[in-house]
Design a protein around this motif. Structure first.
Motif, mmCIF file in Angstrom:
data_model
loop_
_atom_site.group_PDB
_atom_site.id
_atom_site.type_symbol
_atom_site.label_atom_id
_atom_site.label_comp_id
_atom_site.label_asym_id
_atom_site.label_seq_id
_atom_site.Cartn_x
_atom_site.Cartn_y
_atom_site.Cartn_z
ATOM 1 N N GLU A 49 0.748 -1.382 0.062
ATOM 2 C CA GLU A 49 0.267 -0.078 -0.057
ATOM 3 C C GLU A 49 0.977 0.908 0.231
ATOM 4 O O GLU A 49 0.496 2.015 -0.305
ATOM 5 C CB GLU A 49 -0.946 -0.317 1.184
ATOM 6 C CG GLU A 49 -2.133 -0.887 0.785
ATOM 7 C CD GLU A 49 -1.511 -2.731 1.352
ATOM 8 O OE1 GLU A 49 -1.205 -2.782 2.182
ATOM 9 O OE2 GLU A 49 -2.776 -2.954 1.276
ATOM 10 N N GLY A 50 2.186 0.563 0.403
ATOM 11 C CA GLY A 50 3.147 2.276 0.466
ATOM 12 C C GLY A 50 3.299 2.264 -0.802
ATOM 13 O O GLY A 50 3.707 3.797 -0.972
ATOM 14 N N SER A 51 3.376 1.817 -2.225
ATOM 15 C CA SER A 51 2.561 2.132 -3.037
ATOM 16 C C SER A 51 1.800 3.283 -3.059
ATOM 17 O O SER A 51 2.455 4.041 -4.989
ATOM 18 C CB SER A 51 2.983 1.289 -4.308
ATOM 19 O OG SER A 51 3.408 -0.039 -4.284
ATOM 20 N N TYR A 52 1.233 3.738 -2.642
ATOM 21 C CA TYR A 52 0.336 4.968 -3.410
ATOM 22 C C TYR A 52 0.686 6.137 -2.555
ATOM 23 O O TYR A 52 0.525 7.496 -3.339
ATOM 24 C CB TYR A 52 -1.601 4.290 -2.898
ATOM 25 C CG TYR A 52 -1.497 3.347 -3.057
ATOM 26 C CD1 TYR A 52 -1.917 2.823 -4.634
ATOM 27 C CD2 TYR A 52 -2.002 2.220 -2.508
ATOM 28 C CE1 TYR A 52 -3.039 2.173 -5.398
ATOM 29 C CE2 TYR A 52 -2.880 1.336 -3.323
ATOM 30 C CZ TYR A 52 -2.989 1.309 -4.362
ATOM 31 O OH TYR A 52 -3.725 0.490 -4.800
ATOM 32 N N ALA A 86 2.522 -6.983 -5.580
ATOM 33 C CA ALA A 86 3.845 -7.395 -5.012
ATOM 34 C C ALA A 86 3.475 -8.830 -4.118
ATOM 35 O O ALA A 86 4.116 -9.920 -4.963
ATOM 36 C CB ALA A 86 5.263 -6.740 -3.726
ATOM 37 N N PRO A 87 2.811 -8.835 -3.036
ATOM 38 C CA PRO A 87 1.813 -10.141 -3.024
ATOM 39 C C PRO A 87 2.084 -11.476 -3.998
ATOM 40 O O PRO A 87 2.060 -12.785 -3.607
ATOM 41 C CB PRO A 87 1.274 -10.603 -1.849
ATOM 42 C CG PRO A 87 1.016 -9.002 -1.899
ATOM 43 C CD PRO A 87 2.065 -7.740 -2.751
ATOM 44 N N LEU A 88 0.745 -10.964 -5.099
ATOM 45 C CA LEU A 88 0.414 -11.604 -6.001
ATOM 46 C C LEU A 88 1.673 -11.871 -6.876
ATOM 47 O O LEU A 88 1.792 -13.219 -6.974
ATOM 48 C CB LEU A 88 -0.789 -11.092 -7.153
ATOM 49 C CG LEU A 88 -0.810 -11.498 -8.275
ATOM 50 C CD1 LEU A 88 -1.828 -12.807 -7.516
ATOM 51 C CD2 LEU A 88 -1.808 -10.339 -9.030
ATOM 52 N N LEU A 89 2.103 -11.760 -7.266
ATOM 53 C CA LEU A 89 3.596 -12.201 -7.854
ATOM 54 C C LEU A 89 4.514 -13.161 -6.885
ATOM 55 O O LEU A 89 4.500 -14.024 -7.760
ATOM 56 C CB LEU A 89 4.238 -10.688 -8.700
ATOM 57 C CG LEU A 89 3.377 -10.136 -9.296
ATOM 58 C CD1 LEU A 89 4.541 -9.015 -9.932
ATOM 59 C CD2 LEU A 89 3.496 -10.990 -10.962
ATOM 60 N N GLY A 90 3.956 -12.673 -5.840
ATOM 61 C CA GLY A 90 4.975 -14.327 -4.979
ATOM 62 C C GLY A 90 5.131 -15.044 -4.558
ATOM 63 O O GLY A 90 5.009 -16.163 -4.914
ATOM 64 N N SER A 91 3.451 -15.304 -4.429
ATOM 65 C CA SER A 91 2.380 -16.184 -4.771
ATOM 66 C C SER A 91 2.786 -17.064 -5.659
ATOM 67 O O SER A 91 2.743 -18.164 -5.432
ATOM 68 C CB SER A 91 0.932 -15.841 -4.239
ATOM 69 O OG SER A 91 0.699 -14.825 -2.803
#
Length: 107
Positions: A49-52, A86-91
């Motif tokens: 969320e810090g990307s926002y 990031a979480p989606l790609l990491g998964s």
């Protein structure tokens, strides 16, 4: 007359939000400064969320950290490349790793 009052109220609310954001950045900077002083990192990647966060807040965060660190000369704060994905790609990488290493059987 109504528009003038509405404009004043919007400006007032935006100033309050700006002050609140700055306070949050200071708290985040304090935690990150401790981390940098312990680990000695030269770069902090802000993801999820810090990307926002707008660039001006990342710069404010960087300036605040750099004014309090002692373990390194300068820290750079940048947005992470994958951002909120990031979480989606990491998964997906975990599944692909298991598949290609042979630990995940195919039908």
């Amino acid at each position: 007359e109504g528009y003038k009052n509405l404009t004043k109220e919007v400006i007032k609310l935006e100033k309050q939000r700006e002050k609140s954001r700055a306070g949050s950045i200071e708290k985040l900077a304090a935690a990150m400064t401790d981390f940098v002083n312990i680990i000695g990192s030269h770069t902090i990647l802000v993801g999820h969320e810090g990307s926002y966060l707008p660039p001006k807040y990342l710069k404010l965060l960087e300036d605040e950290i750099n004014s309090h660190i002692f373990s390194v000369k300068k820290v750079e704060v940048r947005p992470a490349h994958f951002g909120v994905r990031a979480p989606l790609l990491g998964s997906a990488c975990c599944i692909l790793d298991a598949l290609f290493s042979g630990s995940l059987p195919l039908l």
